[in-house]
Enzyme design. Structure first.
Site, PDB file in Angstrom:
ATOM      1  N   CYS A  20      -5.278  -0.964 -20.958  1.00 23.47           N
ATOM      2  CA  CYS A  20      -5.080  -0.379 -19.632  1.00 23.47           C
ATOM      3  C   CYS A  20      -3.796  -1.151 -19.042  1.00 23.47           C
ATOM      4  CB  CYS A  20      -6.218  -0.675 -18.873  1.00 23.47           C
ATOM      5  SG  CYS A  20      -6.906  -2.174 -18.864  1.00 23.47           S
ATOM      6  N   HIS A  78       0.940  -1.276   0.006  1.00 19.28           N
ATOM      7  CA  HIS A  78      -0.188   0.088  -0.053  1.00 19.28           C
ATOM      8  C   HIS A  78       0.945   1.241   0.046  1.00 19.28           C
ATOM      9  CE1 HIS A  78      -4.078  -1.754   1.657  1.00 19.28           C
ATOM     10  NE2 HIS A  78      -4.050  -1.441   0.229  1.00 19.28           N
TER      11      HIS A  78
HETATM   12  C1  PEP Z   1      -3.444  -6.200 -17.479  1.00 23.10           C
HETATM   13  O1  PEP Z   1      -3.624  -7.554 -17.283  1.00 23.10           O
HETATM   14  O2  PEP Z   1      -3.043  -5.903 -18.242  1.00 23.10           O
HETATM   15  C2  PEP Z   1      -4.160  -5.551 -16.283  1.00 23.10           C
HETATM   16  C3  PEP Z   1      -4.396  -4.297 -16.760  1.00 23.10           C
HETATM   17  O3  PEP Z   1      -4.733  -6.113 -15.277  1.00 23.10           O
HETATM   18  P1  PEP Z   1      -3.806  -6.565 -14.208  1.00 23.10           P
HETATM   19  O4  PEP Z   1      -2.420  -5.831 -14.507  1.00 23.10           O
HETATM   20  O5  PEP Z   1      -4.318  -5.853 -12.959  1.00 23.10           O
HETATM   21  O6  PEP Z   1      -3.999  -7.823 -14.154  1.00 23.10           O
END
Ligand code: PEP
Ligand code: MG
Length: 569
Positions: A501, A188
């Protein structure tokens, strides 16, 4: 001159003087008590417990930061846990341990359990228990518990460890960088530090033994090194880099109100990824046009037990209101089989990344899933929340989920809740099967978001957390690029937007290529958002589209790499 290695949590280079802050050690002198002291000890327990709770309440009332308040509330829950009270009473009244010894034993065993869980998230949560134990013990031993009162402005803070509740406070001062001997990348504390966008290094072995107050240091959080008492030639090498970074930060800061638009007028939606609500301050400061990924599992992990519907609702509502009218994409919990195993009683799995992960956990624990969906729906009061599901591998899952959403919506309306029932539904495309069938998934969704962190892992069969296979983790591999392209095309054919993302979206060298592949929305860490905006604004869509078309015909990732690093748009 001495160079130490650390784990970079937030990038950047800075030069300055060190201030070391050490927490006074609490010495437990009395181990045992006599029978006739039991009552006094237990009365003292109640008194100090209340004093610690009052102190936390006071901190909560002073804190404007919702995540800080959440963390402090968790600390209060730890102190109010009936099991904790029972255990202390037993150790004092039956085992005749002094109050301080009983408390030390109680928390040490919990911290040890957390540290031994072979899961990073859980092992990191031990710092919350350390925090609570220290607060209570300092009351019992009558020691002041404010190690940062003396912290000055413009220093490089060096400390052995920093707890989540201390981090926000420290960053309210104008420190230049943070270096800690302990800690890890996903704690965190580190997440908050990253959102503040100041150079931060953690896990620097030998730090406190090798450094003194007032030492000159160079923190290179790009490369993960701390140079103590640098010689003149090293200073000479770093000064221009430092100056350059300072100028870049100033230049990027000027982009906050600029549109994220290519030179030839294509607007790209640029949003932020957040893990905990504490990052909201930074998101608002850079005037992010929304949150493209809220990884809600962090709420569950910092929590003892599962947060209930109302607790979740308050957090989601707070974020949605702060960001309004911009969208907030809330992703339902995405954890490996291991991570919530304690809470959800999941058996240990040999291969958690290919096991009960992400949506598979939610679909296996419908009441937990429904609680989260209800909280998200209720929080959609102004209609700017979108809901997104992780680890989708087939369209059937989306159809199933949509029924659950529909059912929850019906129940909430019947119960008289007021919210905007029409919520946008999105799937993460992070498994090759989902990318390949993204035409069917797009048909059922209002948007798709490509999670390249996992898409690369699953396409190339390379564990994203395993350093020994790092050389196989290649986001620009032609297979990955084709899956991204395929997903973007399928979205556009169904008239919906495609977002990205994963971390790939915030790597400079990939940005023109991703724009060229047709990505409509980028969601990146707030600390990198202005850099991404700057890169997008340099692009000419017509050119990068052409470049992407060429690259899609390349056979090797080396050719791709050569092209994207040779020519910037
Ligand atoms: C990804 O897999 O690119 C993603 C954004 O999710 P996480 O990193 O939380 O698995
Ligand atoms: Mg993922």
């Amino acid at each position: 001159m001495k160079t130490l290695k650390g784990v970079p949590v937030s990038s950047g280079i800075t030069i300055g003087k060190v201030q070391i802050i050490a927490r006074p050690k609490l010495k437990i002198r009395r181990k045992n008590i006599r029978q006739e002291q039991i009552e006094t000890e237990l009365q003292k327990f109640e008194k100090c417990l209340q004093a610690a709770i009052n102190e936390i309440d006071q901190l909560i009332s002073l804190s404007e930061n919702i995540d800080n308040r959440n963390i402090l509330n968790t600390h209060k829950m730890i102190l109010r846990d009936p099991e904790f009270h029972k255990n202390i009473n037993k150790m004092v009244a039956e085992d005749l341990l002094s109050l301080e010894m009983a408390i030390k034993n109680h928390f040490s065993s919990i911290i040890e359990i957390f540290n031994n869980i072979e899961n990073e998230y859980f092992s990191q949560r031990s710092s919350d228990f350390e925090d609570v134990a220290y607060r209570l013990l300092s009351k019992i031993l009558d020691k002041k518990n404010d190690k940062f009162a003396e912290l000055q402005d413009d220093v490089i803070l060096v400390t052995e460890n920093i707890t989540p509740s201390e981090v926000t406070r420290v960053f309210q001062k104008k420190i230049k960088a943070l270096c800690t001997e302990k800690g890890s990348k996903n704690s965190h504390s580190s997440i908050i530090a990253r959102s503040m966008n100041l150079p931060t290094l953690v896990s620097i072995t030998g730090l406190t033994d090798n450094i003194k107050n007032g030492d000159d240091v160079i923190v290179d959080a790009n490369e993960g090194v701390l140079i103590i008492k640098p010689d003149e030639s090293t200073m000479h090498r770093f000064r221009p880099l430092w100056e350059y970074e300072k100028q870049e930060r100033i230049k990027l800061a000027q982009l906050v109100d600029e549109d994220c638009i290519t030179q030839d007028g294509r607007t790209i939606n640029l949003m932020s990824n957040i893990e905990i609500p504490a990052e909201l301050d930074q998101v608002l400061k850079i005037r992010s046009k929304g949150i493209g990924l809220f990884r809600t599992e962090f709420l569950f992990m910092g929590h003892k037990g599962l947060p209930d519907e109302d607790e979740q609702y308050e957090i989601y509502l707070h974020i949605a209101e702060k960001l309004y009218p911009h969208p907030v994409v809330i992703r339902t919990i995405d954890v490996g089989g291991d991570k919530l195993s304690q809470i959800l009683n999941i058996e240990h799995e040999l291969n958690p990344n290919l096991g009960t992960r992400g949506i598979r956990i939610s679909l296996k624990h419908i009441p937990v899933f429904k609680t989260q969906i209800r909280a998200i729906l209720r929080a959609n009061r102004k209609g700017n929340i979108r809901i997104m599901f992780p680890m989708i591998s087939t369209v059937g899952e989306i159809i199933n989920i949509k029924n659950i959403v529909q059912q929850s919506r019906g129940e909430l309306l019947e119960e008289g809740y007021e919210f905007e029932p029409d919520i946008a539904i999105g799937a993460m495309i992070e498994i090759p099967s989902a990318a390949i069938t993204s035409d069917s998934i797009a048909e059922e969704c209002n948007f798709l978001s490509i999670g390249t962190n996992d898409l690369v892992q699953y396409t190339l069969a390379v564990d994203r957390d395993n350093d020994t296979v790092e050389q196989y983790y290649i986001p620009h591999h032609p297979s990955v690029l084709r899956l991204i392209k395929m997903t973007a095309e399928n979205c556009h054919q169904h008239g919906i937007k495609v977002a990205i993302c994963g971390e790939m979206a915030s790597e400079k060298k990939y940005i023109p290529l991703l724009v060229g592949l047709g990505i409509d929305e980028f969601s990146v860490s707030p600390g990198r958002l202005l850099m991404v905006k700057n890169e997008i604004r340099k692009c000419k869509y017509q050119d990068v589209r052409k470049m992407a078309e060429d690259i899609l015909h390349y056979k090797t990732y080396i050719d791709v790499y050569t092209r994207i690093t040779a020519k910037e748009c």
